[in-house]
Design a protein around this motif. Sequence first.
Motif, short mmCIF file in Angstrom:
data_model
loop_
_atom_site.label_atom_id
_atom_site.label_comp_id
_atom_site.label_asym_id
_atom_site.label_seq_id
_atom_site.Cartn_x
_atom_site.Cartn_y
_atom_site.Cartn_z
N SER A 148 0.82 -1.21 0.00
CA SER A 148 0.00 0.00 0.00
C SER A 148 0.85 1.26 0.00
O SER A 148 0.57 2.21 -0.71
CB SER A 148 -0.92 0.00 1.22
OG SER A 148 -1.83 -1.06 1.17
N LEU A 149 1.93 1.26 0.80
CA LEU A 149 2.77 2.44 0.89
C LEU A 149 3.66 2.60 -0.34
O LEU A 149 3.89 3.70 -0.81
CB LEU A 149 3.62 2.38 2.16
CG LEU A 149 2.84 2.55 3.46
CD1 LEU A 149 3.77 2.36 4.65
CD2 LEU A 149 2.20 3.91 3.54
N VAL A 150 4.15 1.50 -0.86
CA VAL A 150 5.02 1.57 -2.03
C VAL A 150 4.20 1.89 -3.27
O VAL A 150 4.62 2.62 -4.14
CB VAL A 150 5.80 0.25 -2.21
CG1 VAL A 150 6.51 0.22 -3.54
CG2 VAL A 150 6.80 0.09 -1.09
N GLY A 151 2.97 1.36 -3.33
CA GLY A 151 2.10 1.67 -4.46
C GLY A 151 1.99 0.51 -5.42
O GLY A 151 2.23 -0.64 -5.08
N SER A 152 1.65 0.80 -6.65
CA SER A 152 1.36 -0.24 -7.63
C SER A 152 2.57 -0.55 -8.49
O SER A 152 2.45 -0.91 -9.65
CB SER A 152 0.22 0.23 -8.53
OG SER A 152 0.56 1.46 -9.15
N GLY A 153 3.76 -0.41 -7.95
CA GLY A 153 4.94 -0.78 -8.70
C GLY A 153 5.57 0.37 -9.44
O GLY A 153 6.43 0.14 -10.29
N ASP A 154 5.17 1.66 -9.19
CA ASP A 154 5.78 2.77 -9.91
C ASP A 154 7.13 3.15 -9.30
O ASP A 154 7.92 3.85 -9.94
CB ASP A 154 4.86 3.98 -9.97
CG ASP A 154 4.28 4.35 -8.60
OD1 ASP A 154 4.81 3.86 -7.59
OD2 ASP A 154 3.33 5.12 -8.57
N ASN A 155 7.42 2.69 -8.07
CA ASN A 155 8.75 2.83 -7.46
C ASN A 155 9.23 4.28 -7.41
O ASN A 155 10.41 4.56 -7.67
CB ASN A 155 9.77 1.96 -8.21
CG ASN A 155 9.37 0.51 -8.28
OD1 ASN A 155 8.73 0.00 -7.37
ND2 ASN A 155 9.71 -0.15 -9.37
N VAL A 156 8.35 5.20 -7.09
CA VAL A 156 8.68 6.62 -7.10
C VAL A 156 9.00 7.12 -5.69
O VAL A 156 8.28 6.82 -4.74
CB VAL A 156 7.52 7.44 -7.71
CG1 VAL A 156 7.77 8.93 -7.54
CG2 VAL A 156 7.35 7.10 -9.17
N VAL A 157 10.09 7.88 -5.58
CA VAL A 157 10.50 8.48 -4.31
C VAL A 157 10.65 9.98 -4.52
O VAL A 157 11.30 10.42 -5.46
CB VAL A 157 11.84 7.91 -3.82
CG1 VAL A 157 12.21 8.51 -2.47
CG2 VAL A 157 11.79 6.40 -3.73
N THR A 158 10.03 10.78 -3.65
CA THR A 158 10.20 12.23 -3.74
C THR A 158 11.31 12.67 -2.79
O THR A 158 11.45 12.12 -1.69
CB THR A 158 8.90 12.96 -3.37
OG1 THR A 158 8.49 12.57 -2.04
CG2 THR A 158 7.80 12.63 -4.35
N VAL A 159 12.11 13.63 -3.24
CA VAL A 159 13.19 14.19 -2.43
C VAL A 159 12.82 15.65 -2.17
O VAL A 159 12.91 16.49 -3.06
CB VAL A 159 14.55 14.07 -3.14
CG1 VAL A 159 15.66 14.61 -2.25
CG2 VAL A 159 14.83 12.61 -3.52
#
Length: 430
Positions: free
Chosen positions: A50-61
């Motif tokens: 749920s926290l990682v999402g649907s596999g988009d692997n996006v991290v905001t800096v």
Amino acid sequence: MIENIRLSFQGIFSHKMRSFLTMLGIIIGIAAIIAIVSTIKGTNDEIKNSLVGSGDNVVTVNITQAGMEVLPSDGIDLKKLPIIDDGMIDTIKNYDSVEDVAIYHKAITYEGINHSNNQLTGSYIFGCNNDYIRILNYKIHEGRLFTEDDFKDFRKVCILDSATAYALFNGEDPINKTIEISGNPFVVVGIVEKNDNYQPIINNIDDWYTYYGEETSSVILLPDAIWPVVYSYDEPYQVVVKAKSTEDMQDAGKKTQDYLNSFISSSYTPTGDREDSDEEEKVKYKSEDIMQKAKDLQELQNSTSTQLIWIASISLLVGGIGVMNIMLVSVTERTKEIGLKKAIGARKGAILGQFLTEASVLTSMGGILGVLTGIALAYFISNVAEVPVAISVPAIVISVLFSMIIGIVFGLIPSIKAANLNPIDALRYE
């Protein structure tokens, strides 16, 4: 050994009800542990997904102070942060864990977004390019994305998410219509939607904030070239990084934040350069540690499950005592048999091994039945309480081995008693 196992099964099936009642404590204890572990594992997996999402692997800096995101609209001086150029972006892209990078501006407007008589407050506004839209997995629903001419000619155009478009236009077609942002007119050229394949289970308001946060707020996208017209010329960029895999997210975010922070004075604070400034006061880039957020929630779940497992283990202790009791009864019932075996030459080790094997087989059967019951119980809880379940194979193997150990430990005293019987006294026992 095989003969001892055969005799053990013979003794167990000759007293079926007594054997089942003896195993009941083991069955209940193992079933409770399997159900708890499987439910907690399923919940932990759901938290991570749920926290990682649907596999988009996006991290905001983000730009942060004291661990909290800060924006120019917060009144904090951010002029000493680095201007992120193409060379810096290329450096970040070359990291092994990074697939793609985009930069963007961000603001929260409290002045309102207006169209006709409709107004929105607390909207998120992003100054970005099409790379940001692609990485964030937005899909064009209506209209178009930004064009090169939009950036080159500093056009006042915008893209809305579908929720914002509906709120401002009440179902009317918003394309080529004008909205007002901070007193500036912008033409709507496109509507986007987030392409999310995964939908977490929301059981309460805390889950809603944990999983969605700002993603469900009003979102408006502007070309980053026009951003200085609406806000300020010296406003720094934030960064969004797409990792190559879920496992690479933490590494990609940390490397990006460390690289950007290397351009910031070690003593920079919003109030100026002070060598003795508190570390918490410093403004710096910080990656959104989604995996740590998942880990914190998982640790909370695991601490609860540990307590429940200890409570369930009491059943195993009770079951072990029941095994010891029934084995003592068995030794008493078979005293003459033991005396006869010793009279014809059976050694203490043989007698000891026979009763230990019987106790181990008894508890192992209880362990296997407990595992099957635990799996069924886990799925039953999943269906009734609507919680995820994931069967843990290591927990199953450990449970069966543990039940066998219980048989050995609690069967040891009766087995020693049987092995130490005097053959003459045993043969004369009535």
